[in-house]
Design a protein around this motif. Structure first.
Motif, PDB file in Angstrom:
ATOM      1  N   LEU A  39       0.827  -1.204   0.000  1.00 46.82           N
ATOM      2  CA  LEU A  39       0.000   0.000   0.000  1.00 46.82           C
ATOM      3  C   LEU A  39       0.865   1.259   0.000  1.00 46.82           C
ATOM      4  O   LEU A  39       0.484   2.294  -0.547  1.00 46.82           O
ATOM      5  N   ALA A  40       2.045   1.155   0.613  1.00 49.66           N
ATOM      6  CA  ALA A  40       2.920   2.327   0.738  1.00 49.66           C
ATOM      7  C   ALA A  40       3.725   2.589  -0.533  1.00 49.66           C
ATOM      8  O   ALA A  40       4.329   3.647  -0.668  1.00 49.66           O
ATOM      9  N   GLU A  41       3.760   1.616  -1.470  1.00 49.65           N
ATOM     10  CA  GLU A  41       4.501   1.839  -2.722  1.00 49.65           C
ATOM     11  C   GLU A  41       3.902   3.034  -3.433  1.00 49.65           C
ATOM     12  O   GLU A  41       2.694   3.107  -3.611  1.00 49.65           O
ATOM     13  N   ARG A  42       4.762   3.963  -3.814  1.00 47.80           N
ATOM     14  CA  ARG A  42       4.255   5.123  -4.553  1.00 47.80           C
ATOM     15  C   ARG A  42       4.707   5.042  -5.990  1.00 47.80           C
ATOM     16  O   ARG A  42       5.883   4.837  -6.264  1.00 47.80           O
ATOM     17  N   ARG A  43       3.744   5.230  -6.884  1.00 51.10           N
ATOM     18  CA  ARG A  43       4.104   5.266  -8.296  1.00 51.10           C
ATOM     19  C   ARG A  43       4.935   6.520  -8.558  1.00 51.10           C
ATOM     20  O   ARG A  43       4.723   7.551  -7.938  1.00 51.10           O
ATOM     21  N   GLY A  44       5.879   6.429  -9.448  1.00 52.52           N
ATOM     22  CA  GLY A  44       6.710   7.580  -9.762  1.00 52.52           C
ATOM     23  C   GLY A  44       7.786   7.822  -8.728  1.00 52.52           C
ATOM     24  O   GLY A  44       8.500   8.817  -8.781  1.00 52.52           O
ATOM     25  N   ALA A  45       7.925   6.921  -7.747  1.00 60.35           N
ATOM     26  CA  ALA A  45       8.968   7.090  -6.733  1.00 60.35           C
ATOM     27  C   ALA A  45      10.070   6.060  -6.950  1.00 60.35           C
ATOM     28  O   ALA A  45      10.816   5.742  -6.041  1.00 60.35           O
ATOM     29  N   GLY A  46      10.160   5.525  -8.152  1.00 61.42           N
ATOM     30  CA  GLY A  46      11.181   4.530  -8.451  1.00 61.42           C
ATOM     31  C   GLY A  46      10.761   3.142  -7.999  1.00 61.42           C
ATOM     32  O   GLY A  46       9.679   2.959  -7.465  1.00 61.42           O
ATOM     33  N   GLU A  47      11.637   2.151  -8.257  1.00 63.69           N
ATOM     34  CA  GLU A  47      11.370   0.787  -7.803  1.00 63.69           C
ATOM     35  C   GLU A  47      11.289   0.777  -6.275  1.00 63.69           C
ATOM     36  O   GLU A  47      12.146   1.337  -5.610  1.00 63.69           O
ATOM     37  N   PRO A  48      10.249   0.154  -5.700  1.00 63.41           N
ATOM     38  CA  PRO A  48      10.205   0.058  -4.241  1.00 63.41           C
ATOM     39  C   PRO A  48      11.418  -0.706  -3.696  1.00 63.41           C
ATOM     40  O   PRO A  48      11.771  -1.755  -4.236  1.00 63.41           O
ATOM     41  N   ALA A  49      12.022  -0.170  -2.647  1.00 61.78           N
ATOM     42  CA  ALA A  49      13.291  -0.701  -2.141  1.00 61.78           C
ATOM     43  C   ALA A  49      13.066  -1.856  -1.177  1.00 61.78           C
ATOM     44  O   ALA A  49      13.462  -1.781  -0.005  1.00 61.78           O
ATOM     45  N   TYR A  50      12.448  -2.938  -1.660  1.00 60.08           N
ATOM     46  CA  TYR A  50      12.207  -4.081  -0.781  1.00 60.08           C
ATOM     47  C   TYR A  50      13.511  -4.700  -0.297  1.00 60.08           C
ATOM     48  O   TYR A  50      13.585  -5.215   0.822  1.00 60.08           O
ATOM     49  N   GLY A  51      14.534  -4.654  -1.157  1.00 57.32           N
ATOM     50  CA  GLY A  51      15.829  -5.213  -0.759  1.00 57.32           C
ATOM     51  C   GLY A  51      16.317  -4.573   0.529  1.00 57.32           C
ATOM     52  O   GLY A  51      16.689  -5.263   1.482  1.00 57.32           O
ATOM     53  N   LEU A  52      16.284  -3.264   0.561  1.00 56.85           N
ATOM     54  CA  LEU A  52      16.733  -2.512   1.739  1.00 56.85           C
ATOM     55  C   LEU A  52      15.875  -2.837   2.960  1.00 56.85           C
ATOM     56  O   LEU A  52      16.388  -3.139   4.042  1.00 56.85           O
ATOM     57  N   VAL A  53      14.550  -2.778   2.765  1.00 61.10           N
ATOM     58  CA  VAL A  53      13.635  -2.995   3.891  1.00 61.10           C
ATOM     59  C   VAL A  53      13.835  -4.390   4.489  1.00 61.10           C
ATOM     60  O   VAL A  53      13.919  -4.550   5.709  1.00 61.10           O
ATOM     61  N   HIS A  54      13.957  -5.390   3.622  1.00 61.60           N
ATOM     62  CA  HIS A  54      14.113  -6.760   4.132  1.00 61.60           C
ATOM     63  C   HIS A  54      15.495  -7.007   4.711  1.00 61.60           C
ATOM     64  O   HIS A  54      15.671  -7.836   5.597  1.00 61.60           O
ATOM     65  N   GLU A  55      16.473  -6.262   4.217  1.00 58.28           N
ATOM     66  CA  GLU A  55      17.810  -6.390   4.790  1.00 58.28           C
ATOM     67  C   GLU A  55      17.819  -5.816   6.217  1.00 58.28           C
ATOM     68  O   GLU A  55      18.379  -6.403   7.140  1.00 58.28           O
ATOM     69  N   LEU A  56      17.156  -4.670   6.384  1.00 61.51           N
ATOM     70  CA  LEU A  56      17.133  -4.029   7.703  1.00 61.51           C
ATOM     71  C   LEU A  56      16.219  -4.772   8.671  1.00 61.51           C
ATOM     72  O   LEU A  56      16.486  -4.860   9.854  1.00 61.51           O
ATOM     73  N   PHE A  57      15.102  -5.270   8.153  1.00 59.32           N
ATOM     74  CA  PHE A  57      14.120  -5.967   8.999  1.00 59.32           C
ATOM     75  C   PHE A  57      13.794  -7.322   8.387  1.00 59.32           C
ATOM     76  O   PHE A  57      12.720  -7.499   7.789  1.00 59.32           O
ATOM     77  N   PRO A  58      14.691  -8.296   8.546  1.00 60.31           N
ATOM     78  CA  PRO A  58      14.452  -9.607   7.917  1.00 60.31           C
ATOM     79  C   PRO A  58      13.133 -10.225   8.368  1.00 60.31           C
ATOM     80  O   PRO A  58      12.507 -10.977   7.625  1.00 60.31           O
ATOM     81  N   GLU A  59      12.708  -9.883   9.581  1.00 54.55           N
ATOM     82  CA  GLU A  59      11.456 -10.443  10.091  1.00 54.55           C
ATOM     83  C   GLU A  59      10.264 -10.112   9.210  1.00 54.55           C
ATOM     84  O   GLU A  59       9.313 -10.870   9.136  1.00 54.55           O
ATOM     85  N   LEU A  60      10.315  -8.946   8.569  1.00 52.82           N
ATOM     86  CA  LEU A  60       9.165  -8.543   7.758  1.00 52.82           C
ATOM     87  C   LEU A  60       8.992  -9.465   6.564  1.00 52.82           C
ATOM     88  O   LEU A  60       7.880  -9.668   6.082  1.00 52.82           O
TER      89      LEU A  60
END
Ligand SMILES: Nc1ncnc2c1ncn2[C@@H]1O[C@H](COP(=O)(O)OP(=O)(O)OP(=O)(O)O)[C@@H](O)[C@H]1O
Ligand SMILES: [Mg+2]
Lengths: 253, 295
Positions: A105-126
């Motif tokens: 839901l938080a992905e914004r169009r026009g804000a580039g590729e969503p940085a799931y790599g970063l988010v999952h690296e910082l919070f593997p639990e997610l």
């Protein structure tokens, strides 16, 4: 402020009236173009209302410049699309949505590729809990979702309202590390009562009292000034902090 | 036995009508906190739109076969369009004034039936449906009108479509999140007002479909149909939990069945009272309704 550099966000004379009650009487604050700016003040000073006023979540008047552009007339969603990530005081996680849906839901169009790599690296639990309803997460995990959402898009500013409130010391440390890392790339406005967090993360700070700005300046200078700390935040009297005073150095940062 | 079967399937058919009206009401209230008293008017618009088209006023539409499908589609689309206009013209400008907003929907709810009476008269008009849908079929010794099955089938299809929409699309995600916390949705950079319009369109279409299929069920259309169905739809929404589609489906079936059985086995009219008793009992036992959240 740190001299010559122009601030990313410039708030002047921010006033908020809710239900006929004046809550902010003219708040001035700058968010530096880099690093963490801490927003401090006793309980009820108006920190959350300031943040909500900046975002247009409450009716407000005054001036809010983002990179020099006036935003006071913008609707919240339009302003946020200009590149703001917001982690609210109550975390604002959607309990009936899964972790993955909250992030999607938080992905914004026009804000580039969503940085799931970063988010999952910082919070593997997610990643492990992707399919779990967010309402069944612990407070710390919900805060990870809330902060993860702010990191998903290429934001120009992150606003976090007391992200460590009510969390276990271990999680506080984790949140501090994440914010520290995020602040290397994106300026952060951090509402915080945990002074250890402020000491560790913030370069600049703004103190509110009764809906007005009572101090603006380098964080280190304020933290080193016992007299100012007592006067502005009520810290250090009679050994223990009085009711409504800012918490002192606990919280395991 | 045959009576029980007939009552059960008639109750289901009635429940299907309630569901079609209540699903939109529930989503609109859950997302926007708007009690849409004009929802019955949307049903009436759908009923008269379908009736008008099926009576030979719309080219290619008619009372049989594909022509009837086209007439129902026309009625449904008219209802959806009316709902969108209602949202844009009346609900949105009054967003900061909830009391006036409610009054505006009440006004539309009264004005539309009056307008329909003025144009086509206050009396019920026979509803032209395909012969295949006006017959009966035998089941366990009972003669069941085919339209009960059509209604139930349509409601199941709408339920499944709504679940797919809510669970599997980005717009659906926005609606579910908005039901929980509208302000936070905007704070994620999403224009939640677009979801408002969308939910009105969906709710309007479902109510209008109820109007079209209600024409089959009752065999006629009249200007007051929407209003009387709306009352029971509100009961369903409260029972099912505001904003919950699954709750609305369960509550619709319960209300339809209780009403049919109580009306048959006690005095006619007592079924309507039984529904209110059911509502009171449920609210006392589970104050937030059957599910209490969007599911
Ligand atoms: N929606 C509202 N309606 C009425 N009063 C409000 C509203 N929101 C905040 N207030 C009041 O405004 C004042 C400032 O509240 P705010 O939440 O901004 O303070 P805060 O500095 O964030 O406090 P805390 O440290 O407890 O989070 C408080 O007295 C609060 O009761
Ligand atoms: Mg606060």
């Amino acid at each position: 402020m740190n001299g010559s550099e122009t601030p990313l966000l410039t708030v002047r004379e921010l006033r908020v009236v809710i239900g006929g009650r004046h809550i902010l009487h003219g708040v001035d604050l700058d968010v530096a173009a880099a690093g963490v700016t801490a927003l401090l003040g006793r309980n009820g000073a108006g920190k959350t209302t300031t943040v909500r006023g900046i975002l247009g979540l409450v009716p407000r008047t005054g001036s809010v410049l983002l990179d020099g552009e006036q935003t006071i007339r913008l609707a919240t969603h339009t302003l946020v699309r200009r590149g703001i990530g917001y982690a609210p005081e109550d975390r604002g996680v959607f309990a009936g949505l899964t972790v993955a849906e909250n992030l999607r839901l938080a992905e914004r169009r026009g804000a580039g590729e969503p940085a799931y790599g970063l988010v999952h690296e910082l919070f593997p639990e997610l990643r492990q809990r992707a399919r779990q309803p967010a309402g069944t997460l612990s407070g710390g995990q919900q805060q990870m979702v809330a902060i993860g959402r702010t990191l998903l898009n290429g934001n120009r500013l992150i606003i976090a309202d007391e992200p460590t409130k009510g969390l276990a010391p271990k999680v506080v440390t984790e949140v501090a590390q994440v914010l520290e890392r995020a602040a290397q790339a994106v300026p952060v406005l951090l509402v915080e009562q945990n002074l250890a967090m402020v000491r560790r993360l913030a370069e600049h700070c703004v103190v509110l009292a009764d809906g007005r700005t009572s101090y603006r300046g380098p964080a280190a200078q304020l933290l080193a000034d016992a007299d100012a700390m007592r006067r502005l935040l009520g810290v250090g009297r009679h050994g223990a902090a009085p009711a409504g005073a800012v918490r002192t150095e606990e919280g395991g940062v | 036995m045959s009576t029980v079967v007939l009552l059960a399937l008639t109750g289901l058919g009635l429940g299907a009508l309630y569901f079609l009206v209540a699903s939109g009401l529930s989503l609109i209230f859950g997302l926007m906190d708007v009690l849409n008293f004009a929802h019955g008017a949307l049903l009436s618009i759908g009923a008269y739109g379908t009736w008008w088209a099926a009576s030979g006023h719309l080219p290619a539409a008619g009372s049989g076969g594909f022509g009837f499908v086209l007439a129902v589609a026309f009625g449904t689309a008219t209802g959806a369009l009316a709902a969108v206009l209602l949202e844009l013209a009346l609900i949105r400008p009054l967003y900061a004034r909830p009391r006036e907003q409610v009054l505006a929907t009440v006004g539309v709810g009264l004005a539309v039936p009056a307008l329909l009476s003025a144009i086509w008269g206050a009396d019920a008009r026979p509803f032209p449906g395909p012969r295949a849908l006006s017959g009966t079929f035998g089941l366990l010794g009972a003669q069941i009108p085919v339209n009960r099955l059509v209604l139930t089938g349509a409601a199941v299809v709408v339920l499944a479509a709504l679940k797919l929409f809510l669970g599997g699309t980005r717009h659906g995600l926005v609606v579910r999140a908005g039901v929980e916390d509208r302000a936070m949705v905007t704070a994620l950079g999403i224009d939640v007002r677009r979801a408002f319009t969308l939910v009105f369109a969906i709710g309007g279409a479902a109510a209008a479909l109820a109007g079209a299929l209600g024409g089959l069920y009752f065999g006629s259309v009249d200007p007051g149909q929407g209003t009387s169905l709306l009352i029971f739809a509100f009961v369903v929404v409260v029972m099912g939990g505001m904003g919950s589609i699954t709750g609305a489906a369960l509550a619709s079936v319960a209300v339809g069945l209780v009403q049919q059985f109580a009306n048959y086995y006690t005095t006619a009219g007592l079924g309507d009272l039984a529904v209110v008793v059911l509502l009171a009992a449920l609210l006392l036992a589970r104050p937030r309704g059957l599910t209490g959240r969007l599911a």
